[in-house]
Design an enzyme around this catalytic site. Structure first.
Site, PDB file in Angstrom:
ATOM      1  N   THR A   1     -51.536 -18.793  51.053  1.00 48.89           N
ATOM      2  CA  THR A   1     -52.738 -18.228  50.449  1.00 48.89           C
ATOM      3  C   THR A   1     -53.860 -18.036  51.460  1.00 48.89           C
ATOM      4  OG1 THR A   1     -52.089 -19.225  48.349  1.00 48.89           O
ATOM      5  CG2 THR A   1     -54.368 -18.535  48.539  1.00 48.89           C
ATOM      6  N   VAL A   2     -54.002 -18.932  52.412  1.00 51.81           N
ATOM      7  CA  VAL A   2     -55.063 -18.793  53.413  1.00 51.81           C
ATOM      8  C   VAL A   2     -54.894 -17.497  54.206  1.00 51.81           C
ATOM      9  CG1 VAL A   2     -56.016 -19.807  55.526  1.00 51.81           C
ATOM     10  CG2 VAL A   2     -55.532 -21.257  53.561  1.00 51.81           C
ATOM     11  N   GLU A   3     -53.660 -17.093  54.443  1.00 53.35           N
ATOM     12  CA  GLU A   3     -53.399 -15.887  55.228  1.00 53.35           C
ATOM     13  C   GLU A   3     -53.695 -14.594  54.470  1.00 53.35           C
ATOM     14  OE1 GLU A   3     -51.800 -19.312  56.918  1.00 53.35           O
ATOM     15  OE2 GLU A   3     -51.065 -18.490  55.021  1.00 53.35           O
TER      16      GLU A   3
ATOM     17  N   VAL B   1     -50.925 -18.534  44.755  1.00 52.05           N
ATOM     18  CA  VAL B   1     -50.971 -19.670  43.834  1.00 52.05           C
ATOM     19  C   VAL B   1     -51.404 -20.900  44.623  1.00 52.05           C
ATOM     20  CG1 VAL B   1     -49.673 -21.142  42.246  1.00 52.05           C
ATOM     21  CG2 VAL B   1     -49.031 -18.735  42.508  1.00 52.05           C
TER      22      VAL B   1
ATOM     23  N   HIS C   1     -57.425 -30.710  49.899  1.00 54.65           N
ATOM     24  CA  HIS C   1     -56.872 -29.460  50.417  1.00 54.65           C
ATOM     25  C   HIS C   1     -57.060 -28.307  49.429  1.00 54.65           C
ATOM     26  CE1 HIS C   1     -53.437 -26.683  51.354  1.00 54.65           C
ATOM     27  NE2 HIS C   1     -53.983 -26.802  52.548  1.00 54.65           N
TER      28      HIS C   1
ATOM     29  N   PHE D   1     -58.437  -9.757  42.918  1.00 54.99           N
ATOM     30  CA  PHE D   1     -58.208 -11.181  43.171  1.00 54.99           C
ATOM     31  C   PHE D   1     -57.204 -11.727  42.168  1.00 54.99           C
ATOM     32  CE2 PHE D   1     -59.319 -15.718  43.226  1.00 54.99           C
ATOM     33  CZ  PHE D   1     -59.352 -15.947  44.595  1.00 54.99           C
TER      34      PHE D   1
ATOM     35  N   ARG E   1     -49.847 -17.790  33.454  1.00 48.01           N
ATOM     36  CA  ARG E   1     -50.697 -16.675  33.869  1.00 48.01           C
ATOM     37  C   ARG E   1     -49.964 -15.661  34.744  1.00 48.01           C
ATOM     38  NH1 ARG E   1     -53.118 -21.141  32.771  1.00 48.01           N
ATOM     39  NH2 ARG E   1     -55.268 -21.208  32.014  1.00 48.01           N
TER      40      ARG E   1
END
Length: 158
Positions: free
Chosen positions: A59-61, A81, A89, A114, A128
């Site tokens: 996700t950070v990437e 996710v 974290h 998003f 979801r």
């Protein structure tokens, strides 16, 4: 957008024709990610669009990929996710990704949908992810929101 009270809207396929769309998806939580990607791709197909799918490790990437893709696409959608664990974290990842994606969109003027699920449990994510039995389809919603934003900006002459 939350499932409760979410607006009902569908972008106009004729207006969306020709938009260049990129979907950036993290690789963690394969089953959930498959649902998010399928929802975003189905929404694009409903509009006659053929998005480019880019996979990144986590996700950070998503942020750096979105920044680079915003240079050549009309719309970018990020999907990921993040499930809360026992350490801080979760908070660091959620905050950095949310701020980073917002910064990309504001800096470039390119709508970035998003579709990052920030949840306490994997079941909340499955609920979801647009999977069979899911209550919501956040992949579809993220793509539709980004496309609708781009179309609104074009109508406004922006």
């Amino acid at each position: 957008m939350s499932g409760a009270g979410a607006p009902t809207f569908t972008p106009d396929p004729a207006a969306a024709s020709g938009l260049n769309v990129a979907i950036v998806a993290a690789q963690w939580h394969t089953e959930i990610m498959d649902g998010l990607i399928a929802g975003a791709q189905a929404a694009a197909a409903d509009l006659g669009l053929e998005p480019v799918l880019v996979r990144v490790p986590g996700t950070v990437e998503l942020t750096v990929a979105a920044a680079r893709l915003a240079e050549r696409f009309d719309v970018v959608v990020v999907l990921g996710v993040v499930v809360r664990g026992d350490t801080p974290h979760f908070d660091y990842v959620c905050q950095s990704v949310t701020q980073g994606v917002t910064e990309v969109s504001v800096r470039t003027g390119v709508p970035v949908g998003f579709g990052v699920l920030t949840v306490d449990t994997e079941q909340q994510a499955r609920d979801r992810a647009g999977l069979p039995g899911s209550r919501e389809d956040k992949g579809r919603e993220a793509l539709e929101a980004a496309v609708l934003t781009e179309l609104a900006l074009r109508r406004a002459g922006a």
